[in-house]
Design a protein around this motif. Structure first.
Motif, mmCIF file in Angstrom:
data_model
loop_
_atom_site.group_PDB
_atom_site.id
_atom_site.type_symbol
_atom_site.label_atom_id
_atom_site.label_comp_id
_atom_site.label_asym_id
_atom_site.label_seq_id
_atom_site.Cartn_x
_atom_site.Cartn_y
_atom_site.Cartn_z
ATOM 1 N N PRO A 154 -0.094 -4.976 -13.580
ATOM 2 C CA PRO A 154 0.959 -4.826 -12.558
ATOM 3 C C PRO A 154 2.166 -5.706 -12.893
ATOM 4 N N LYS A 155 3.333 -5.106 -12.887
ATOM 5 C CA LYS A 155 4.539 -5.847 -13.280
ATOM 6 C C LYS A 155 5.549 -5.989 -12.152
ATOM 7 N N THR A 156 5.361 -5.225 -11.074
ATOM 8 C CA THR A 156 6.260 -5.313 -9.920
ATOM 9 C C THR A 156 5.418 -5.298 -8.652
ATOM 10 N N TRP A 157 6.038 -5.648 -7.530
ATOM 11 C CA TRP A 157 5.333 -5.601 -6.248
ATOM 12 C C TRP A 157 4.856 -4.187 -5.950
ATOM 13 N N ASN A 158 5.683 -3.197 -6.240
ATOM 14 C CA ASN A 158 5.308 -1.817 -5.945
ATOM 15 C C ASN A 158 4.140 -1.334 -6.796
ATOM 16 N N ASP A 159 3.962 -1.916 -7.972
ATOM 17 C CA ASP A 159 2.812 -1.536 -8.800
ATOM 18 C C ASP A 159 1.494 -1.762 -8.072
ATOM 19 N N LEU A 160 1.445 -2.774 -7.209
ATOM 20 C CA LEU A 160 0.204 -3.095 -6.492
ATOM 21 C C LEU A 160 -0.183 -2.018 -5.484
ATOM 22 N N LEU A 161 0.737 -1.113 -5.171
ATOM 23 C CA LEU A 161 0.461 -0.050 -4.197
ATOM 24 C C LEU A 161 -0.162 1.186 -4.837
ATOM 25 N N LYS A 162 -0.243 1.205 -6.148
ATOM 26 C CA LYS A 162 -0.785 2.386 -6.836
ATOM 27 C C LYS A 162 -2.235 2.620 -6.424
ATOM 28 N N PRO A 163 -2.613 3.891 -6.234
ATOM 29 C CA PRO A 163 -3.969 4.194 -5.739
ATOM 30 C C PRO A 163 -5.086 3.692 -6.642
ATOM 31 N N GLU A 164 -4.808 3.551 -7.924
ATOM 32 C CA GLU A 164 -5.878 3.088 -8.832
ATOM 33 C C GLU A 164 -6.265 1.632 -8.591
ATOM 34 N N PRO A 251 6.372 -10.972 -10.801
ATOM 35 C CA PRO A 251 6.962 -9.648 -10.620
ATOM 36 C C PRO A 251 8.412 -9.578 -11.090
ATOM 37 N N ALA A 252 8.709 -8.513 -11.829
ATOM 38 C CA ALA A 252 10.040 -8.350 -12.418
ATOM 39 C C ALA A 252 11.115 -8.119 -11.371
ATOM 40 N N ASP A 253 10.698 -7.683 -10.166
ATOM 41 C CA ASP A 253 11.682 -7.412 -9.112
ATOM 42 C C ASP A 253 11.979 -8.632 -8.249
ATOM 43 N N GLY A 254 11.427 -9.770 -8.602
ATOM 44 C CA GLY A 254 11.748 -11.011 -7.904
ATOM 45 C C GLY A 254 10.570 -11.626 -7.172
ATOM 46 N N ILE A 316 11.878 -16.611 -15.057
ATOM 47 C CA ILE A 316 11.348 -15.948 -13.861
ATOM 48 C C ILE A 316 12.491 -15.553 -12.944
ATOM 49 N N LYS A 317 12.429 -14.343 -12.401
ATOM 50 C CA LYS A 317 13.447 -13.882 -11.454
ATOM 51 C C LYS A 317 13.075 -14.402 -10.068
ATOM 52 N N LEU A 318 13.709 -15.491 -9.679
ATOM 53 C CA LEU A 318 13.400 -16.136 -8.408
ATOM 54 C C LEU A 318 14.414 -15.753 -7.347
ATOM 55 N N ILE A 319 13.929 -15.496 -6.138
ATOM 56 C CA ILE A 319 14.832 -15.263 -5.019
ATOM 57 C C ILE A 319 15.376 -16.599 -4.535
ATOM 58 N N ASN A 320 16.421 -16.563 -3.760
ATOM 59 C CA ASN A 320 16.961 -17.782 -3.155
ATOM 60 C C ASN A 320 16.177 -18.047 -1.867
#
Length: 348
Positions: A154-164, A251-254, A316-320
């Protein structure tokens, strides 16, 4: 392969020698005591207690609790405090303790030698807490299990939602874990609150277990009990060093990061010893004990030697992350209650 007791004993002796904290025989006589709640990993907590006792001659009575449980205990004992120092755990609960006047204002002379983020943590709490380490939130994964089950990393937060990934993920429970609360606060800031809770509802379907402690999920990943964890990634290299097939990724999206903190409890019965422990814990030699026990957070003292296994924040892509807002008691309570009502109540 797990370390034997003799190996751990040798490791302790080496750490004591390496940090220059070996005390003379005359200094070993006990002079007072300090009661500490430690919300870091057990091995680090034990090393801190033993090293401080040997080097400073002060007895340490230490209990280990997650940050959520720690603040609950300190609040419950407000009228008759039994704890002197709270060491470690995510910074948000420490800020909440400061807000509730549970901790003592103390401006350490070491502050100017700390990284800016550690000084900011102290400043926004009214100097009732201080940053002692930092570490980013991400995912741990068992390389052998992913290969066996033919699951992608898993590379993004949304990847964790995959049914597998259904039943393949562990996270901690935000009611008891600061790690899990950091996850919620991170997602709210990353996605917006309503969208974050829609995400958490979908993620819930793939969660096999919500653990009590924040380190529980990554330990389960290391031992092949689950494939993926939502964890602070600095907890991964220590498991890998023990021979477990584990890697981490942010996660690449932050993502957000914790500022592990330390506070002196207001009404401490052993205030002199508490301040002595506090000052000692901010020294580079004491902070180096983290890496000596395979804990790889970024230390707050600028002069502490940084182990190469500590996550590189520049990559790392960190949020503020808004530590002041999400460290407020009312905000934490509201977000956790919403999670309990809208997410944890759902069937899996």
């Amino acid at each position: 392969m797990k370390k034997s007791s003799s190996t751990r004993a040798s490791q302790l002796a080496l750490a004591l020698a390496a940090t220059g904290l070996m005390a003379s025989n005359s200094a070993l006589a006990q002079s007072g005591e300090v009661n500490v709640i430690c919300s870091a990993q057990a091995a680090w907590c034990s090393m801190i207690a033993v090293t401080f006792e040997k080097s400073q001659g002060v007895k340490v009575n230490m209990t280990m609790k997650g940050s959520g449980e720690a603040i609950a205990q300190i609040l419950a004992e407000k009228a008759n405090p039994k704890t002197d120092v709270w060491f470690g755990g995510t910074g948000d609960p420490h800020l909440q303790a400061a807000e509730q006047n549970l901790t003592l204002e103390y401006k350490s002379p070491t502050l100017p030698k700390l990284h800016d983020w550690a000084q900011q943590q102290a400043k926004q709490s009214g100097y009732k807490t201080v940053g002692i380490y930092s570490g980013p939130l991400g995912f741990g994964y068992n390389t052998e299990l992913l290969a066996k089950k033919k699951l992608a990393i898993p590379k993004t937060w949304n990847d964790l939602l995959k049914p597998e990934y259904k039943g393949e993920i562990q996270s901690a429970n935000p009611s008891s874990s600061g790690t899990a609360y950091t996850m919620i606060a991170t997602l709210v800031q990353l996605m917006g609150e309503d969208q974050a809770y829609e995400y958490l509802k979908k993620l819930h379907k793939n969660i096999s277990t919500y653990t009590r402690s924040g380190t529980g999920p990554i330990k389960a990943v290391a031992r092949g009990e689950t494939s993926v964890s939502i964890s602070f990634v600095h907890d991964g290299p220590g498991e890998k060093a023990q021979g477990f097939p584990i890697e981490t990724i942010t996660p690449a999206d932050g993502t957000g990061a914790e500022i592990g903190s330390m506070s002196i409890v207001k009404g401490s019965r052993n205030l002199t010893a508490a301040k002595q422990f506090y000052e000692w814990a901010l020294t580079p030699s004491a902070q180096a004990l983290g890496a000596a026990t395979l804990q790889f957070q970024l230390p707050s003292h600028k002069e502490t030697k940084v182990d190469p296994r500590v996550p590189d924040f520049k990559k790392i892509k960190l949020i503020n992350y808004d530590y002041a807002k999400y460290g407020q008691t009312a905000e934490r309570k509201r977000l956790i209650q919403r999670w309990e009502k809208e997410v944890n109540s759902l069937p899996q």
